[in-house]
Scaffold this motif. Sequence first.
Motif, PDB file in Angstrom:
ATOM      1  N   ALA A  29       0.832  -1.211   0.000  1.00  0.00           N
ATOM      2  CA  ALA A  29       0.000   0.000   0.000  1.00  0.00           C
ATOM      3  C   ALA A  29       0.862   1.254   0.000  1.00  0.00           C
ATOM      4  CB  ALA A  29      -0.936  -0.008   1.200  1.00  0.00           C
ATOM      5  N   ALA A  30       1.880   1.280   0.848  1.00  0.00           N
ATOM      6  CA  ALA A  30       2.744   2.459   0.957  1.00  0.00           C
ATOM      7  C   ALA A  30       3.531   2.701  -0.322  1.00  0.00           C
ATOM      8  CB  ALA A  30       3.689   2.302   2.141  1.00  0.00           C
ATOM      9  N   GLN A  31       3.793   1.624  -1.069  1.00  0.00           N
ATOM     10  CA  GLN A  31       4.538   1.742  -2.320  1.00  0.00           C
ATOM     11  C   GLN A  31       3.703   2.371  -3.434  1.00  0.00           C
ATOM     12  OE1 GLN A  31       7.671   0.706  -3.327  1.00  0.00           O
ATOM     13  NE2 GLN A  31       8.372  -0.003  -1.338  1.00  0.00           N
ATOM     14  N   LEU A  32       2.389   2.437  -3.239  1.00  0.00           N
ATOM     15  CA  LEU A  32       1.485   2.889  -4.297  1.00  0.00           C
ATOM     16  C   LEU A  32       1.157   4.369  -4.257  1.00  0.00           C
ATOM     17  CD1 LEU A  32      -1.098  -0.040  -4.317  1.00  0.00           C
ATOM     18  CD2 LEU A  32       0.474   0.543  -6.163  1.00  0.00           C
ATOM     19  N   THR A  33       1.485   5.048  -3.175  1.00  0.00           N
ATOM     20  CA  THR A  33       0.998   6.419  -3.014  1.00  0.00           C
ATOM     21  C   THR A  33       2.039   7.330  -2.401  1.00  0.00           C
ATOM     22  OG1 THR A  33      -0.743   7.782  -2.005  1.00  0.00           O
ATOM     23  CG2 THR A  33      -0.011   5.863  -0.755  1.00  0.00           C
ATOM     24  N   ASP A  34       1.927   8.616  -2.741  1.00  0.00           N
ATOM     25  CA  ASP A  34       2.736   9.647  -2.096  1.00  0.00           C
ATOM     26  C   ASP A  34       1.880  10.505  -1.161  1.00  0.00           C
ATOM     27  OD1 ASP A  34       5.199   8.997  -3.345  1.00  0.00           O
ATOM     28  OD2 ASP A  34       4.518   9.984  -5.183  1.00  0.00           O
ATOM     29  N   ALA A  35       0.684  10.029  -0.842  1.00  0.00           N
ATOM     30  CA  ALA A  35      -0.169  10.737   0.112  1.00  0.00           C
ATOM     31  C   ALA A  35       0.498  10.763   1.484  1.00  0.00           C
ATOM     32  CB  ALA A  35      -1.534  10.054   0.202  1.00  0.00           C
ATOM     33  N   THR A  36       0.131  11.719   2.307  1.00  0.00           N
ATOM     34  CA  THR A  36       0.645  11.799   3.676  1.00  0.00           C
ATOM     35  C   THR A  36       0.052  10.666   4.502  1.00  0.00           C
ATOM     36  OG1 THR A  36       0.903  14.196   3.581  1.00  0.00           O
ATOM     37  CG2 THR A  36       0.748  13.196   5.763  1.00  0.00           C
ATOM     38  N   ILE A  37       0.908   9.809   5.040  1.00  0.00           N
ATOM     39  CA  ILE A  37       0.448   8.673   5.834  1.00  0.00           C
ATOM     40  C   ILE A  37       0.565   8.981   7.316  1.00  0.00           C
ATOM     41  CG2 ILE A  37       0.878   6.263   6.451  1.00  0.00           C
ATOM     42  CD1 ILE A  37       1.762   5.764   3.594  1.00  0.00           C
ATOM     43  N   ILE A  38      -0.540   8.799   8.019  1.00  0.00           N
ATOM     44  CA  ILE A  38      -0.560   8.864   9.486  1.00  0.00           C
ATOM     45  C   ILE A  38      -0.788   7.439   9.963  1.00  0.00           C
ATOM     46  CG2 ILE A  38      -1.689   9.832  11.519  1.00  0.00           C
ATOM     47  CD1 ILE A  38      -2.737  12.085   9.667  1.00  0.00           C
ATOM     48  N   LYS A  86       7.223   3.864   5.976  1.00  0.00           N
ATOM     49  CA  LYS A  86       7.371   4.857   7.041  1.00  0.00           C
ATOM     50  C   LYS A  86       6.243   5.874   6.936  1.00  0.00           C
ATOM     51  CE  LYS A  86      10.465   8.433   5.126  1.00  0.00           C
ATOM     52  NZ  LYS A  86       9.639   9.598   5.486  1.00  0.00           N
ATOM     53  N   PRO A  87       5.523   6.086   8.002  1.00  0.00           N
ATOM     54  CA  PRO A  87       4.488   7.112   7.995  1.00  0.00           C
ATOM     55  C   PRO A  87       5.104   8.499   8.202  1.00  0.00           C
ATOM     56  CG  PRO A  87       4.518   6.001  10.105  1.00  0.00           C
ATOM     57  CD  PRO A  87       5.548   5.325   9.249  1.00  0.00           C
ATOM     58  N   LYS A  98       5.735  -3.472  17.282  1.00  0.00           N
ATOM     59  CA  LYS A  98       5.078  -2.162  17.389  1.00  0.00           C
ATOM     60  C   LYS A  98       6.051  -1.031  17.057  1.00  0.00           C
ATOM     61  CE  LYS A  98       0.844  -3.095  18.889  1.00  0.00           C
ATOM     62  NZ  LYS A  98      -0.340  -2.777  18.051  1.00  0.00           N
ATOM     63  N   PHE A  99       7.285  -1.168  17.532  1.00  0.00           N
ATOM     64  CA  PHE A  99       8.268  -0.093  17.344  1.00  0.00           C
ATOM     65  C   PHE A  99       8.721   0.032  15.884  1.00  0.00           C
ATOM     66  CE2 PHE A  99       9.677  -0.879  22.009  1.00  0.00           C
ATOM     67  CZ  PHE A  99       8.518  -0.268  22.454  1.00  0.00           C
ATOM     68  N   ASN A 100       8.387  -0.955  15.067  1.00  0.00           N
ATOM     69  CA  ASN A 100       8.687  -0.846  13.640  1.00  0.00           C
ATOM     70  C   ASN A 100       8.000   0.356  13.000  1.00  0.00           C
ATOM     71  OD1 ASN A 100      10.419  -3.003  13.399  1.00  0.00           O
ATOM     72  ND2 ASN A 100       8.903  -4.408  12.563  1.00  0.00           N
ATOM     73  N   ILE A 101       6.971   0.869  13.638  1.00  0.00           N
ATOM     74  CA  ILE A 101       6.233   1.979  13.054  1.00  0.00           C
ATOM     75  C   ILE A 101       7.111   3.210  12.852  1.00  0.00           C
ATOM     76  CG2 ILE A 101       5.367   3.001  15.214  1.00  0.00           C
ATOM     77  CD1 ILE A 101       2.685   3.434  13.742  1.00  0.00           C
ATOM     78  N   PHE A 102       8.167   3.330  13.674  1.00  0.00           N
ATOM     79  CA  PHE A 102       9.027   4.510  13.523  1.00  0.00           C
ATOM     80  C   PHE A 102      10.451   4.178  13.082  1.00  0.00           C
ATOM     81  CE2 PHE A 102       9.221   3.499  18.128  1.00  0.00           C
ATOM     82  CZ  PHE A 102      10.592   3.393  18.314  1.00  0.00           C
ATOM     83  N   LYS A 103      10.735   2.931  12.768  1.00  0.00           N
ATOM     84  CA  LYS A 103      12.127   2.548  12.512  1.00  0.00           C
ATOM     85  C   LYS A 103      12.694   3.198  11.255  1.00  0.00           C
ATOM     86  CE  LYS A 103      11.832  -1.734   9.785  1.00  0.00           C
ATOM     87  NZ  LYS A 103      12.254  -3.147   9.711  1.00  0.00           N
ATOM     88  N   ASN A 104      11.858   3.507  10.265  1.00  0.00           N
ATOM     89  CA  ASN A 104      12.341   4.100   9.025  1.00  0.00           C
ATOM     90  C   ASN A 104      12.114   5.608   8.949  1.00  0.00           C
ATOM     91  OD1 ASN A 104      13.185   1.603   7.900  1.00  0.00           O
ATOM     92  ND2 ASN A 104      11.080   1.147   7.289  1.00  0.00           N
ATOM     93  N   GLN A 105      11.592   6.191  10.007  1.00  0.00           N
ATOM     94  CA  GLN A 105      11.325   7.621   9.969  1.00  0.00           C
ATOM     95  C   GLN A 105      12.626   8.435   9.972  1.00  0.00           C
ATOM     96  OE1 GLN A 105       8.378   8.052  13.303  1.00  0.00           O
ATOM     97  NE2 GLN A 105       7.159   9.044  11.704  1.00  0.00           N
ATOM     98  N   THR A 106      12.548   9.631   9.400  1.00  0.00           N
ATOM     99  CA  THR A 106      13.689  10.541   9.350  1.00  0.00           C
ATOM    100  C   THR A 106      13.378  11.811  10.127  1.00  0.00           C
ATOM    101  OG1 THR A 106      12.960  11.732   7.368  1.00  0.00           O
ATOM    102  CG2 THR A 106      14.155   9.661   7.029  1.00  0.00           C
ATOM    103  N   GLU A 107      14.315  12.743  10.094  1.00  0.00           N
ATOM    104  CA  GLU A 107      14.142  14.020  10.792  1.00  0.00           C
ATOM    105  C   GLU A 107      12.961  14.822  10.259  1.00  0.00           C
ATOM    106  OE1 GLU A 107      16.874  12.887   9.467  1.00  0.00           O
ATOM    107  OE2 GLU A 107      18.459  12.808  10.986  1.00  0.00           O
ATOM    108  N   LYS A 141      14.785   8.937  14.923  1.00  0.00           N
ATOM    109  CA  LYS A 141      15.277  10.138  14.248  1.00  0.00           C
ATOM    110  C   LYS A 141      14.179  11.180  14.053  1.00  0.00           C
ATOM    111  CE  LYS A 141      18.776   7.570  11.618  1.00  0.00           C
ATOM    112  NZ  LYS A 141      19.224   7.156  10.259  1.00  0.00           N
ATOM    113  N   ALA A 142      12.916  10.769  14.219  1.00  0.00           N
ATOM    114  CA  ALA A 142      11.789  11.660  13.962  1.00  0.00           C
ATOM    115  C   ALA A 142      11.684  12.756  15.015  1.00  0.00           C
ATOM    116  CB  ALA A 142      10.496  10.855  13.916  1.00  0.00           C
ATOM    117  N   HIS A 143      10.978  13.823  14.654  1.00  0.00           N
ATOM    118  CA  HIS A 143      10.671  14.875  15.625  1.00  0.00           C
ATOM    119  C   HIS A 143       9.649  14.321  16.610  1.00  0.00           C
ATOM    120  CE1 HIS A 143      10.090  19.067  16.991  1.00  0.00           C
ATOM    121  NE2 HIS A 143       8.858  18.660  17.216  1.00  0.00           N
ATOM    122  N   LYS A 144       9.974  14.284  17.870  1.00  0.00           N
ATOM    123  CA  LYS A 144       9.134  13.638  18.875  1.00  0.00           C
ATOM    124  C   LYS A 144       8.092  14.619  19.426  1.00  0.00           C
ATOM    125  CE  LYS A 144      13.050  10.708  20.098  1.00  0.00           C
ATOM    126  NZ  LYS A 144      13.963  11.407  19.158  1.00  0.00           N
TER     127      LYS A 144
END
Length: 449
Positions: free
Chosen positions: A105-114, A179-180, A206-215, A236-239
């Motif tokens: 699903a994530a590979q199909l869109t550039d929409a903002t994912i929450i 990555k959302p 569960k923690f995989n939800i943020f493993k690929n996030q960036t700054e 790495k995300a803004h907390k």
Amino acid sequence: MRKLNDFPYSHVLVLGLAKSGTAAAEVLMKDGKKVRINDKKATASDEEVIRLREMGAEIIVGSHPLSVLNDIDIIVKNPGISYENPIVAEAIKKEIPIITEIEIAAQLTDATIIGITGSNGKTTTTTMTAQMLTQSDQPVKIAGNIGIVATEVAQTIDNNENLVLELSSFQLMGIDKFKPRIAVLLNIFEAHLDYHKTLDNYKQAKFNIFKNQTEEDFLVYNANDRSLIDAVENSKAHKVPFSVKERLEDGAWMDETSIYFRDEKIMDRSNIALMGEHNYENILASIAAAKLSGATNHGIQTALSAFTGVKHRLQFVGKHLGRMFYNDSKATNILATQKALSAFEKPVILLAGGLDRGNEFSELIPYLEHVKAMVLFGETAEKLKAVGEHAGVPQIKLTDNVETAVQTAFDFSEEGDTILLSPACASWDQYATFEERGDMFIQAVHTIV
């Protein structure tokens, strides 16, 4: 037809059909991938099997032969299939990548994912966040574990829309690049250990939800959950924390009268329609995610003043002869039932029971003080009876199922009582889904009301 953004695999095994597997297989074939499908429960005469075969899929049904792994580059696994499944275990040995449909699903869109996950509150938080954005004139769609296949939505959503995904630990175990833009981590409580085996395995999923996030991304998390505070340190995300206990400079918080985001008052607590103290954490998480996505205070106020809950999650079903009926069938673990019981002060008649996952339910004892009767069913009925007796619950009755439990509970009840279905267990010993169990409860209530 949209193409997958970054999917360097040519021969894919879709393991398990159902809605998500079917949607993934269709997308992959339309993208030019060679697709093999394996489903043990399906038959060659099933409508979906016939249709997918006509589209070009190779399909093996009725068993799980290891030969389905021959020449496979990657597996798209149904989230419900265990990693102990022989095919999955063999694939791990062969170092074949394993993902779930959420990655497609994530590979199909550039929409903002929450993306929203946690042991409890996911559906409520997902729904509230979407409604806050809708009321703020922000285009939004919801999908994922909430019952809407993400891959289907991702094929049609516009890039300027928000895609709010409810994500289970089963789905999150199977991600690669997903990555959302905004990740929401509500809480962690011991759950699904029959699948994950250890609490640490469950947490890591569960923690995989943020493993690929960036700054450039945001991580909304519960600042009152110690395990989450420790876990997000390396993100790495803004907390962006939320708290029901303390003021936060860069997060969502509350005091005795109001709800805030950062230093801005959003609304008075008295104007919130959703009942239950436990829901304030969900509300704060939703506000943080919505504000980060452009929601207005007016939109948030409008949503929260009208939102009374989602079906099967402390859903008010009806009132009859002074008795109030609530459907909390989505309470598939102990923590969810604790929170449900905490939402009521009046005498409660608790309907509970279901699949036995090895829990002893002693954690429920402090929450049974205002429970006047328990009506129990399913594999865990005897365990829950022992807990009820230890807590001093005056009346305890074992019955066959949810439907018979409703009438038994009504017979025990008096004017002013709350009759609450909050099983503390999964439904799979008697019902295919918690939705089916909840619908049976609603149907039984309507025969009385």
